[in-house]
Design an enzyme around this catalytic site. Structure first.
Site, PDB file in Angstrom:
ATOM      1  N   ASP A  18       0.798  -1.217   0.000  1.00 39.05           N
ATOM      2  CA  ASP A  18       0.000   0.000   0.000  1.00 39.05           C
ATOM      3  C   ASP A  18       0.831   1.268   0.000  1.00 39.05           C
ATOM      4  O   ASP A  18       0.408   2.297  -0.512  1.00 39.05           O
ATOM      5  CB  ASP A  18      -1.010   0.002   1.153  1.00 39.05           C
ATOM      6  CG  ASP A  18      -0.416  -0.350   2.500  1.00 39.05           C
ATOM      7  OD1 ASP A  18       0.815  -0.441   2.623  1.00 39.05           O
ATOM      8  OD2 ASP A  18      -1.204  -0.528   3.448  1.00 39.05           O
ATOM      9  N   ASP A  32       3.551   0.885  13.268  1.00 38.00           N
ATOM     10  CA  ASP A  32       2.763  -0.344  13.299  1.00 38.00           C
ATOM     11  C   ASP A  32       3.427  -1.549  13.950  1.00 38.00           C
ATOM     12  O   ASP A  32       2.758  -2.299  14.641  1.00 38.00           O
ATOM     13  CB  ASP A  32       2.293  -0.745  11.901  1.00 38.00           C
ATOM     14  CG  ASP A  32       1.415   0.319  11.269  1.00 38.00           C
ATOM     15  OD1 ASP A  32       0.471   0.767  11.930  1.00 38.00           O
ATOM     16  OD2 ASP A  32       1.696   0.717  10.143  1.00 38.00           O
TER      17      ASP A  32
END
Length: 884
Positions: free
Chosen positions: A72, A482
């Site tokens: 992404d 993350d």
């Protein structure tokens, strides 16, 4: 990849690219300008293996072992069968086009396998300043040509796991279709991707948005056209395929078809409503179009879903869902057909976060299903598979969950699922953290277990927020979005675990005590729990600190030079300071909330801050700050600065914006005044590394524009001249978050990327200087040699050299010989040389002076055989040292 990914990325980009305003011009005379040179660097990734969401995997159906993966925000990759690794394909994307590292779709041409296409663009709202593009390659992604589009694409937008939105006509491979977001409809190219035009006959541009009330334009964007699938049974070579299916983000009108090569389109009658079709995969041999439905666009959300089969000859729709609708708490997305056995279909419950994702398999075209795991007696479950994550051990997350949850998980956000079209035993699927796969999938049907392993080596997809390279201990410690961050003791190996205790969803800032590198601090984000943690063993183990009231995010943190105190500027609260390890914080005065904070690397009582064009200084350990009189600094908050190790008050500051001061500034008086370098057009980061041979000042590194060229630059003469050390093939999009050199290896630099992990480079340049003559101090000496860690084929040792004579040493050179074939692989706080068993370690440019009674220490890692005897004889300038 966790749910915080979008926010982490957006905040990083906003901080690095969008802030800024016009302050006054910088004060002081400019430092000397110089010429721009170039150097040849070798670039690699510090291995993490994965770390991000892989929403798409594409196998070429015309050539065995040719596969691609899209990420992404981290580019695209091609599979290398010979090494079982992935090769990055979009490292050439530059600073101005950083959004083109987000890949919304890939298409591999089965008629001409050398051709591959990528639809690129990261955001459809104003976070990404550029429009999307379709990249085309005739050499499998080794090089690209670009066709700009008149709209944006969203590789990191909601719905990015749907697809593929880009498709090549299998019979006329000059024809491609692209599904556009934001109401821009369906687009077509008839010249192999060189030019594109809208298919004006297509009736429905979509209408679904994740959250129409979102004023940022992120969740409120129309997700548009979501996939294109050709029915290869309806055409011949050189003639465009007649039947084409298209998925639309519209819950009432999700699937359309053309039977005249795209001239006209009709909504397919009888289709289910109330869901979005994430995938449409056609089995032309049996005449079935399979569809995976979810009630939302994903990739995080989805509470209900169905699987349907559409008979292309009769128009009959059949609900083939493996469970009743009432029993779903997830949507379906991952969908694949076994091309060797087309009756075999597999699908994923992509949004089943807890206790695990689910994978379903049917061998009778969806008539009956089996699943990857099932409950025996709740909460106990039985798995059809075994998982081996020894190559990426951090995938366990250091967790110890209660049943039915397990670690490692089968995955989450599992929107990519593909069976190799040439090998029914091989399957790959993408998760939010890695690519998993198996090469014995057939065991699923035989009743024996198949093995799932990470198939991700070479695919590096972390967003990097901060980097440190201490003078001793691990050469690299990283702060990541993350997945928190890692401590690398070997850049070529995957670390065993990310930071835990606590495990931040994203680490925002790191620092270490310059004179005591075992003391490390990190700050970060966590949904519930402390936002700061400390280590006393160089980041190997951590313990949580205590938050002051109001903290909502990590912010920035600084450690005193000796580790005695810390200054923290968290989100949600003002700047605070603490002595010891953050059990009690006091508010700092004189500095605004949200300031970026750093420490002086020599004076443990001196800390610095920056906010909105003002530089702040504390000389009492962070209790009080005073605004500097310096003017001309960037007005916004897109600034990063660092103090030079070994020199009190030596500060370098980078940042700015195009509508105001932008560049690199230097202060030698603790920020009282700054001088702007006239030979740096723009700069966003600054870092320091080992001085070049013959140089007395540490090497500078920056991500900057110099001489009109954007790149990564190095200076060995305090910024008087600069050398570009990357090239056009190695740009990695946006590199504005962090940079640091290595204090132990001249020329080595670590670069933070926004989706391509930690990239590090080593120079082919020796520095242009000469090594100093071998020092030969007089007087007595003692040596302590201690093995501190040992593993299968290697070990780590610390050496302490003490001056027991009456005079100060001005330079030193310690020699010894190994007896068991040991070979040094990395050494810090010294300059090593080894020839056979003989080792020589000289002082660096900053630790050559050793007063009588004082000591100097260095450490190293080395390879070893079964025996690892310690050296017994050490000599200093030809004189034998006592060994303790």
């Amino acid at each position: 990849m966790r749910r915080t990914r979008v926010l982490t990325t957006v905040l990083a980009l906003a901080a690095g690219l969008l802030a800024g305003g016009p302050p006054a011009l910088a004060a002081g005379a400019p430092e000397p300008a110089g010429t721009l040179a170039a150097d040849t660097y070798t670039w690699k990734n510090a291995r993490i293996d994965g770390g991000g969401f892989v929403p798409g995997i594409v196998f070429n159906r015309g050539e065995k072992d040719l596969a691609y993966a899209r990420t992404d925000i981290g580019g695209a990759y091609r599979w290398q069968e010979s090494t079982k690794t992935w090769t990055p394909l979009l490292d050439s994307v530059g600073w101005d086009d950083w959004g083109h590292t987000g890949v919304v779709s890939l298409a591999s041409d089965s008629a001409d396998p050398d051709r591959v296409y990528a639809a690129v663009g990261t955001y459809t709202n104003d976070w990404d300043p550029t429009n999307g593009a379709v990249l085309r390659s005739t050499d499998r992604g080794a090089s690209w040509k670009k066709a700009d589009l008149p709209f944006k694409l969203g590789g990191n937008m909601p719905g990015r796991g749907m697809g593929e939105r880009l498709a090549v006509d299998p019979h006329d491979n000059d024809v491609l279709y692209l599904g556009a977001p934001s109401g821009h409809g369906l687009w077509r190219s008839t010249d192999a991707g060189a030019t594109w035009s809208e298919v004006t006959a297509f009736p429905n541009p979509g209408n679904y948005a994740q959250d129409p009330s979102d004023t940022s334009g992120y969740a409120s964007d129309n997700q548009g056209i979501t996939w294109v699938t050709f029915d290869e049974s309806t055409g011949g070579t050189g003639t465009a395929t007649r039947t084409v299916y298209v998925g639309v983000a519209d819950k009432e009108n999700a699937v359309y078809r053309s039977t005249d090569a795209g001239a006209t389109w009709q909504r397919i009658a009888g289709q289910p409503t109330g869901y979005l079709a994430h995938k449409g995969v056609l089995d032309a041999e049996n005449g079935y179009l399979y569809l995976a439905y979810s009630d939302t666009g994903g990739p995080y959300d989805g509470g209900k879903g169905r699987l349907y089969r559409y008979a292309t000859a009769t128009g009959a729709w059949t609900d083939i869902s493996p469970v009743a609708e009432a029993d779903t708490y997830y949507g379906f997305s991952g969908l694949t057909v076994d091309r060797q056995n087309p009756g075999t279909v597999m699908a994923t419950a992509y949004s089943s976060w807890w206790p695990d994702t689910q994978i379903f398999r049917s061998t009778d075209s969806g008539g009956t299903w089996t699943q990857a795991w099932s409950y025996t007696s709740y909460p106990d479950r039985e798995n059809r598979y075994t998982m081996d994550v020894s190559s990426s051990p951090w995938l366990t997350w250091g967790a110890n969950p209660s049943p039915p949850e397990q670690t490692p998980k089968l995955g989450w956000m599992t929107e990519a699922l593909e069976i190799d079209p040439f090998d029914s035993d091989r399957m790959m699927y993408g998760t939010g953290a890695t690519v998993y796969g198996t090469e014995n999938l057939g065991n699923w049907d035989s009743g024996s277990k198949f093995t799932i392993t990470p198939m991700v080596r070479g695919l590096e997809e972390t967003a990097v927020n901060d980097l440190i390279s201490p003078p001793s201990g691990a050469p690299l410690i990283s702060a990541l979005g993350d997945v928190g961050g890692f401590r690398h003791t070997d850049l070529t190996k995957v670390p065993p675990m990310m930071f835990t205790q606590p495990n931040f969803t994203s680490t925002t800032s790191l620092d270490f005590a310059e004179s005591n590198p075992n003391t490390v601090v990190r700050a970060g984000n966590l949904d519930s729990g402390p936002h700061i943690a400390f280590s006393t063993d160089n980041g190997a183990n951590w313990f949580a600190g205590t938050d002051p009231s109001g903290v909502s995010g990590g912010g920035t943190v600084a450690a005193a030079a000796d580790g005695s105190r810390f200054v923290w500027s968290p989100q949600g609260a003002g700047v605070h300071y603490a002595t010891g390890f953050g059990t009690s914080w006091s508010a700092s005065s004189g500095i605004p909330a949200g300031a970026v904070v750093e420490s002086d690397r020599v004076d443990p009582k001196t800390f610095y801050g920056f906010k909105s064009g003002k530089f702040y200084v504390s000389t009492d350990g962070g209790a009080t700050f005073t605004a500097s009189a310096a003017t001309g600094l960037p007005a916004g908050d897109s600034v990063r600065f660092k103090a030079l190790p070994g020199a009190k008050g030596d500060v370098w500051l980078a940042g700015g914006a195009s509508d105001g001061p932008y560049g690199l500034w230097h202060s030698t008086d603790s920020g009282a005044t700054f001088t702007k370098l006239s030979n740096v057009d723009e700069a966003d980061t600054v870092g320091f590394g080992k001085a070049a041979p013959g140089a007395s000042y540490q090497t500078l590194f920056t991500s900057a524009e110099i001489g009109g060229i954007r790149g990564i630059f190095r200076s060995t003469d305090r910024g008087a001249t600069w050398t570009r050390i990357n090239d056009d093939a190695h740009q990695w999009g946006w590199t504005g978050a962090a940079i640091t050199g290595d204090p132990r290896v001249y020329g080595r630099v670590y670069v933070a990327t926004n989706g391509r992990g930690v990239v590090y480079g080593d120079t082919s340049d020796t520095g242009g200087g000469t090594d100093p003559e071998e020092p030969g101090p007089s007087g007595a000496c003692t040596v302590t040699y201690k093995i501190t860690n040992q593993w299968g084929d290697g070990f780590q040792a610390d050496v302490r050299l003490t001056n027991t004579g009456p005079a100060t040493w001005n330079g030193w050179s310690l020699t010894w010989s190994f007896t068991d074939g040991q070979k040094i692989s990395q050494l810090w706080n010294g300059s090593p040389a080894q020839s056979g068993p003989a080792v020589t370690v000289r002082n660096t440019d900053w630790n050559g002076t050793v007063a009588a009674g004082s000591s100097v220490a260095f450490g190293f890692t080395a390879t070893r055989s079964a025996t690892n005897s310690a050296p017994t004889v050490f000599e200093l300038g030809g004189q034998t040292c006592a060994v303790r």
